[in-house]
Design an enzyme around this catalytic site. Structure first.
Site, PDB file in Angstrom:
ATOM      1  N   SER A  30       0.804  -1.204   0.000  1.00 21.93           N
ATOM      2  CA  SER A  30       0.000   0.000   0.000  1.00 21.93           C
ATOM      3  C   SER A  30       0.842   1.261   0.000  1.00 21.93           C
ATOM      4  CB  SER A  30      -0.926  -0.037   1.216  1.00 21.93           C
ATOM      5  OG  SER A  30      -2.240   0.133   0.831  1.00 21.93           O
TER       6      SER A  30
ATOM      7  N   ASP B  13      10.461   5.453  -9.806  1.00 21.77           N
ATOM      8  CA  ASP B  13      10.093   6.204 -11.012  1.00 21.77           C
ATOM      9  C   ASP B  13      10.953   7.452 -11.179  1.00 21.77           C
ATOM     10  OD1 ASP B  13       8.170   4.391 -11.690  1.00 21.77           O
ATOM     11  OD2 ASP B  13       6.489   5.798 -11.644  1.00 21.77           O
TER      12      ASP B  13
ATOM     13  N   LYS C 108      -0.799  -4.179  -3.307  1.00 22.04           N
ATOM     14  CA  LYS C 108      -2.081  -3.553  -2.977  1.00 22.04           C
ATOM     15  C   LYS C 108      -2.088  -2.136  -3.531  1.00 22.04           C
ATOM     16  CE  LYS C 108      -5.049  -1.991   0.758  1.00 22.04           C
ATOM     17  NZ  LYS C 108      -4.974  -0.570   0.351  1.00 22.04           N
TER      18      LYS C 108
END
Length: 747
Positions: free
Chosen positions: A494, A505, A519
Site C-alpha cells: 500500500s 520512477d 495492494k
C-alpha cells in the site's frame, strides 16, 4: 491443536492495537491483520447471551453499508447485492467461522444451504437472522468438539510409534461427512498437541493439564463472543465479497483501528495480555503514566478496576480483554484504580490497590527508529557509514492534524527528525527499511516522498468514475539529498508501495529486496453516524475502497507490486501471500504517465551491483543461513500433513536444535554477532497465553537484536553504488544526469 478459527483471529484482536477518529481521511489501509489476543477460560463465567437477530442500530448499519457498497458515488467497484453475491457472502461467512472445517459437518452445511441466496435480502432489509442462526449452531458445535477433545485426554491414545499423519491443512478438504470423521480429525489433532509438548520435555500429567485448560479456553473464547461480534463477522463477509480491503467496524473496533493509526491513546500506558482468566501486564509503555508512577510491572495481574479515587471496584476476572481495556482506558487527567496481584505473588494473595492518573500515551515502539551501520570500504577506500530508518507503518493522528495539534503523530515528521540527526552524524547514505510495513495514511506516503524529491507528482488517484487526480509534493527543498535505498519485502504494501514506486520512477534511489504485496487501492474511513445525525456512536464505520492509485510513470502496483532493482530470494511465494492470492482483487493496469523529473538511471550499474552483491553474500554466513532457512520454510509451508511418529519428529527437532547450536558456535569462533534466540527451543508446544509473560516479552525484545543479514547487505549495496559513482565520473554523469539536484552520490 487445530489452529485458532478465523472468527477468533478476526474478533479477539488486541484491543490496545492502537488506532483517532478519521471520518473521511484518505488512507492506504494496512494489509496486515492485527495480532490476535487469546481470551482465556473464565472460571465459572457465563456465556454471552446471543440474540437471534441484530439490534435496531445494527439493522440500520447493515442498510447503510448496503447503500455505500452498491453506489458508484462511494464505492470504487460497486456491485449489485443479488443472489450471486449472496452465495459469495455465504461462502465467506462459513470460512470466517470454520475455515479449517473442524466443527461443521456436511449435514450442517446442507442445512445452511437454504440461506445461500437469501443473504442479499437479509442485508437489504436489516433482518440478519440467518447469520445469527448459523452462528448459534457454530457455538454448539464448538462446545461438542471441545467436550470430545477434553475426553480424549483421558484415553490411551498417546502411543507415537506408528506411521500416522495428521492432516492439518483442511482449507481445500471437503466438509466432514459425519461426527465420526470429525472425531478422528480431532483425535489426531489432540495427539499432535500432546506430542509437541512431550518433545518439549513436558511430563504426561502436565501435558494433560495444559491441554485440558487450552481446550476449555477455546470453548470460552466462543462463549464470550457477543452479538456485536457476530454482526461484524457477518457484515464483513459482505464487505470482503466486494473487495479484499473493504471492511466494517463496530463502534468499538472503529475506535481501536483509529487509535492504531494515530499511535497514541489516552490511558495508563500498559500493554495487556490475557493469561488464563486474568488480564496481566505484558509491557509498560516508556514515558506513560504507569511507567512514571512505578506502581506496575510486567507480569502483574489486574483483578478489579474502579473509576476515580473512590467508589465501586468491578471484579474483572474472566472478562474479555477488550472489556477490561475499555474500563482502564479513559480521558486524560482522570484517575483509575486497579486491584493488582504482583507477578511475584500467588494468585490467591491479597491484591494491592494502585491509583494512576491517565494521560495521552505515545506508542514509541511502533514509530520510526534509526541506527547507523558501518560498511567496510572496497580496497583502500574508507568505510562507509549508512544510516538506517525503520518505519513500521505510515501512521498519522488524523484528529491531531485536523485540530492543528503541534505534536501530533506523523511518520513523515518523525523521519524528518531522524534525517536531521543523521546529517549531524555525517552518514554517507540512508536506507529506509519498509519491510512488513503494511501501509497507512496516503498523505503520509506523499509527504514522506517529498522529503527526498524537490516537488513533483507522487501518486495518481483514479476514482470510480474515471477521474484522475494527481497528488504530489508541493514543498520546495528536500530533507535528504544524498544516496538513498529502500528495502522492501512481500509484507511491504500500500503506502509502502507508493513510496518505493515513486522513488523508483524518479530514479531517486535504489529499491532492494523482494517483490512487494501488490495492494494498489485507496480506502477512506466512512463514519456511518454522519447520516442519521445522532451524537452517539451507534453504527460504526466502513473502510471503503474508493480509488486505485498509480505511480507517476503510469503503472499501478495492484497485483504486481513493486519489483526491486536488486532482488533477494523470495521468502514467501506470490501464490501464498499477497494481493494476487485474493480471488476478487482488482487486476493490474496502467494509465498515462505524468511529467516528473528523472534524477537518475541506475540501470547502468545494476549489473555491477548485482555481481558485487552475489560475490559478497556467497561468503556471508548469516545471509547463507537466512537463504537456507527460507528454503526450509517454503518446503515446510508446502506440506499439509505432519508425522505423528515420535522418533521421526524427535530426529527433526534434534537436527534443528543442533543446527542452531552449531551456528552459534560458528559465530563465536568468527567473532560474529551472536543470536540471542539461538539456544531457545524453536517449539515449546505452548500457545502465547500459556507462556510466562515476563519471559515471553523479554524474548520478543531480544528478537529485535538478532542478526539481520538483509539489512546489512542492503546497506552494503548502497555503499557499493556510492563507491562506483564516486570513482567513475563518466559513469556518474550517465547514472545521475541531474546529480546536483539528485544528491551528492559522487561526492
Amino acid at each position: 491443536m487445530i489452529a485458532k478459527t478465523p472468527l477468533l483471529a478476526l474478533l479477539l484482536t488486541a484491543p490496545l492495537a492502537l488506532l483517532a477518529r478519521a471520518d473521511n481521511a484518505p488512507m492506504v489501509a494496512p494489509t496486515a491483520v492485527e495480532t490476535p489476543v487469546t481470551v482465556a477460560r473464565a472460571s465459572g463465567s457465563k456465556p454471552a447471551v446471543l440474540p437471534s437477530g441484530p439490534t435496531a442500530d445494527q439493522a440500520t448499519a447493515a442498510k447503510l453499508v448496503y447503500g455505500l457498497l452498491s453506489d458508484s458515488r462511494y464505492a470504487y467497484r460497486p456491485q449489485p447485492l443479488d443472489d450471486a453475491l449472496s452465495a459469495d457472502i455465504y461462502k465467506r461467512y462459513l470460512e470466517a467461522l470454520d475455515g479449517g472445517k473442524q466443527f461443521f459437518t456436511a449435514a450442517d452445511i446442507a442445512g445452511f444451504d437454504r440461506y445461500k441466496t437469501r443473504l442479499d435480502d437479509a442485508i437489504k432489509s436489516g433482518k440478519l437472522e440467518p447469520g445469527y442462526a448459523i452462528f448459534a449452531l457454530y457455538r454448539q458445535r464448538v462446545n461438542e468438539r471441545i467436550r470430545h477433545a477434553r475426553g480424549l485426554l483421558k484415553q490411551d491414545i498417546f502411543d507415537f510409534s506408528g506411521d500416522e499423519q495428521f492432516h492439518y491443512d483442511r482449507k481445500k478438504a471437503p466438509w466432514a461427512e459425519d461426527t465420526a470423521e470429525l472425531d478422528e480429525l480431532w483425535k489426531q489433532s489432540v495427539r499432535n498437541d500432546w506430542l509437541r509438548l512431550k518433545l518439549a520435555g513436558k511430563e504426561s500429567k502436565d501435558i494433560a493439564k495444559t491441554l485440558d485448560k487450552r481446550y476449555a479456553n477455546l470453548a470460552d473464547n466462543v462463549a464470550q463472543l457477543e452479538g456485536q461480534d457476530v454482526f461484524q463477522t457477518f457484515l464483513n463477509s459482505y464487505t470482503n465479497a466486494i473487495d479484499p480491503h473493504t471492511s466494517y467496524f463496530t463502534p468499538r473496533s472503529a475506535e481501536n483501528f483509529n487509535l492504531s493509526m494515530s499511535l497514541s491513546l489516552e490511558g495508563i500506558g500498559a500493554v495487556l495480555q490475557k493469561q488464563d482468566d486474568i488480564v496481566a501486564i505484558r509491557e509498560i509503555v516508556p514515558g506513560g503514566p504507569a511507567d512514571k508512577s512505578g506502581v506496575l510491572a510486567p507480569g502483574d495481574r489486574v483483578v478489579a478496576v474502579g473509576q476515580g479515587t473512590s467508589g465501586n471496584m468491578e471484579d474483572v476476572i474472566g472478562w474479555r480483554i477488550d472489556n477490561v481495556v475499555e474500563k482502564i482506558r479513559g480521558p486524560k487527567d482522570s484517575k483509575v484504580r486497579l486491584d493488582v496481584v504482583p507477578a511475584s505473588a500467588g494468585l490467591d494473595s491479597e491484591p494491592v490497590r494502585v491509583v494512576i492518573t491517565r494521560d495521552k500515551v505515545r506508542l514509541e515502539d511502533q514509530a520510526a527508529k534509526s541506527k547507523v551501520l558501518e560498511i567496510p570500504g572496497i580496497g583502500d577506500a574508507p568505510a562507509k557509514h549508512v544510516g538506517v530508518i525503520e518505519l513500521p507503518g505510515f501512521y498519522q493522528d488524523f484528529e491531531g492534524r485536523r485540530l492543528n495539534n503541534g505534536d501530533y503523530a506523523s511518520a513523515t515528521r518523525d523521519v524528518a527528525k531522524l534525517l536531521v540527526d543523521m546529517k549531524k552524524q555525517g552518514v554517507d547514505g540512508v536506507v529506509l527499511d519498509l519491510r512488513n510495513n503494511g501501509g497507512g495514511s496516503l498523505n503520509e506516503a506523499i509527504e514522506l516522498t517529498g522529503l527526498f524529491i524537490d516537488q513533483g507528482p507522487v501518486v495518481q488517484v483514479r476514482e470510480s468514475g474515471g477521474r484522475v487526480t494527481v497528488n504530489g509534493d508541493d514543498e520546495p527543498g528536500v530533507a535528504w539529498d544524498g544516496p538513498l535505498a529502500v528495502l522492501v519485502n512481500r509484507g511491504s504494501a500500500s503506502a509502502s508501495e507508493i513510496f518505493a514506486g515513486a522513488i523508483q520512477d524518479y530514479g531517486r534511489g535504489l529499491v532492494i529486496g523482494e517483490n512487494t504485496f501488490g495492494k494498489g487501492t485507496v480506502q477512506n474511513l466512512v463514519d456511518l453516524d454522519r447520516w442519521p445525525g445522532g451524537e452517539e456512536e451507534r453504527f460504526g464505520q466502513v473502510k471503503l475502497t474508493v480509488a486505485q492509485f498509480f505511480l507517476p510513470g503510469g503503472s499501478s502496483t495492484q497485483n504486481k507490486g513493486v519489483v526491486p532493482d536488486i532482488q533477494f530470494p523470495a521468502s514467501v511465494d506470490a501464490t501464498e501471500y499477497g494481493e494476487s492470492t485474493y480471488d476478487n482483487a482488482l487486476p493490474w493496469t496502467r494509465i498515462a504517465a505524468v511529467p516528473h523529473k528523472v534524477y537518475g538511471d541506475f540501470s547502468h550499474i545494476l549489473g555491477t551491483l548485482d555481481k558485487l552483491h552475489t560475490a559478497r553474500v556467497a561468503n556471508n554466513l548469516e545471509f547463507q543461513w537466512w537463504r537456507e532457512d527460507v528454503a526450509r520454510f517454503r518446503e515446510e509451508s508446502a506440506k499439509t500433513t505432519i508425522s505423528l511418529n515420535e522418533a521421526e519428529r524427535r530426529r527433526e527437532r534434534d537436527a534443528s536444535e543442533a543446527r542452531r547450536k552449531k551456528r552459534q558456535e560458528t559465530r563465536e569462533e568468527l567473532g560474529l554477532a551472536l543470536d540471542p534466540l539461538a539456544l531457545i527451543s524453536a517449539d515449546d508446544g505452548l500457545t502465547a497465553n500459556e507462556r510466562d509473560i515476563v519471559q515471553d516479552a523479554a524474548r520478543e525484545k531480544a528478537a529485535e537484536d538478532r542478526p539481520d543479514p538483509l539489512l546489512q547487505e542492503s546497506a552494503a549495496i548502497l555503499a557499493d553504488a556510492i563507491h562506483l559513482l564516486a570513482n567513475d565520473r563518466k559513469l556518474s554523469a550517465l547514472v545521475l544526469p541531474i546529480s546536483t539536484r539528485a544528491g551528492h552520490w559522487a561526492d
